[in-house]
Design a protein around this motif. Sequence first.
Motif, PDB file in Angstrom:
ATOM      1  N   THR A  35       0.841  -1.192   0.000  1.00 15.63           N
ATOM      2  CA  THR A  35       0.000   0.000   0.000  1.00 15.63           C
ATOM      3  C   THR A  35       0.877   1.242   0.000  1.00 15.63           C
ATOM      4  O   THR A  35       2.044   1.190   0.351  1.00 15.63           O
ATOM      5  N   GLY A  36       0.280   2.351  -0.397  1.00 15.21           N
ATOM      6  CA  GLY A  36       1.002   3.616  -0.417  1.00 15.21           C
ATOM      7  C   GLY A  36       0.146   4.721   0.164  1.00 15.21           C
ATOM      8  O   GLY A  36      -0.929   4.470   0.718  1.00 15.21           O
ATOM      9  N   LYS A  37       0.606   5.950   0.026  1.00 12.93           N
ATOM     10  CA  LYS A  37      -0.092   7.120   0.559  1.00 12.93           C
ATOM     11  C   LYS A  37      -0.336   8.101  -0.586  1.00 12.93           C
ATOM     12  O   LYS A  37       0.522   8.277  -1.449  1.00 12.93           O
ATOM     13  N   VAL A  38      -1.522   8.712  -0.576  1.00 11.92           N
ATOM     14  CA  VAL A  38      -1.860   9.746  -1.549  1.00 11.92           C
ATOM     15  C   VAL A  38      -2.136  11.020  -0.774  1.00 11.92           C
ATOM     16  O   VAL A  38      -2.872  11.001   0.220  1.00 11.92           O
ATOM     17  N   GLU A  39      -1.527  12.131  -1.182  1.00 12.17           N
ATOM     18  CA  GLU A  39      -1.735  13.402  -0.516  1.00 12.17           C
ATOM     19  C   GLU A  39      -1.789  14.511  -1.553  1.00 12.17           C
ATOM     20  O   GLU A  39      -1.449  14.300  -2.714  1.00 12.17           O
ATOM     21  N   TYR A  72      -5.134  17.283   2.030  1.00 15.11           N
ATOM     22  CA  TYR A  72      -5.808  16.010   2.273  1.00 15.11           C
ATOM     23  C   TYR A  72      -4.777  14.892   2.158  1.00 15.11           C
ATOM     24  O   TYR A  72      -3.700  15.070   1.583  1.00 15.11           O
ATOM     25  N   PHE A  73      -5.114  13.717   2.714  1.00 12.93           N
ATOM     26  CA  PHE A  73      -4.263  12.553   2.529  1.00 12.93           C
ATOM     27  C   PHE A  73      -5.068  11.280   2.741  1.00 12.93           C
ATOM     28  O   PHE A  73      -6.084  11.280   3.429  1.00 12.93           O
ATOM     29  N   PHE A  74      -4.604  10.223   2.107  1.00 16.83           N
ATOM     30  CA  PHE A  74      -5.157   8.879   2.266  1.00 16.83           C
ATOM     31  C   PHE A  74      -3.999   7.956   2.594  1.00 16.83           C
ATOM     32  O   PHE A  74      -3.002   7.931   1.877  1.00 16.83           O
ATOM     33  N   ASN A  75      -4.137   7.168   3.660  1.00 20.27           N
ATOM     34  CA  ASN A  75      -3.148   6.151   4.002  1.00 20.27           C
ATOM     35  C   ASN A  75      -3.646   4.790   3.540  1.00 20.27           C
ATOM     36  O   ASN A  75      -4.851   4.578   3.370  1.00 20.27           O
ATOM     37  N   ASN A  76      -2.743   3.849   3.382  1.00 21.11           N
ATOM     38  CA  ASN A  76      -3.052   2.460   3.054  1.00 21.11           C
ATOM     39  C   ASN A  76      -3.854   2.311   1.764  1.00 21.11           C
ATOM     40  O   ASN A  76      -4.792   1.523   1.692  1.00 21.11           O
TER      41      ASN A  76
END
Length: 142
Positions: A35-39, A72-76
């Motif tokens: 998984t990665g992170k989106v910001e 904003y950010f999304f983890n996993n």
Amino acid sequence: MHQAVVRNFLRSFRRAAFPLLALLLMAGTLAAQATGKVEGKIRDQAGAPIVNAQVMITGTAFGTLTNNQGYYFFNNVPAGTVSIRAAFVGYKPAEAQGARVLAGQTVTQDLQLEQTAFVVDEITIVAATSPLVPRDEVTTKQ
């Protein structure tokens, strides 16, 4: 005879246990890195941050709101290619397609929303011409 069998079994188990344990730990680490992170930041045409804009990864359950700086950010986020969509009342929604999420890495995807007029359809108000309950048919009891 019985003790020799037990001793051989324990010796074999100890030899196999360490490599098996190491393999399990590596598999857990590899699964965590899938998984990665989106910001990113959501801004208007003038470059000002948009507070509380809705940001989502299309086709998934991932969704969030921006903070006071438009961040904003999304983890996993599972590794792969995703589309990020941002929307806010009074602005035209924007979408960035083809953001590539790599395992164990962070992807930055900024979006700019274009201001647009918010049109409300005509509202029709219907008023009742007679009361719902006639006054002479109402009784009270104590």
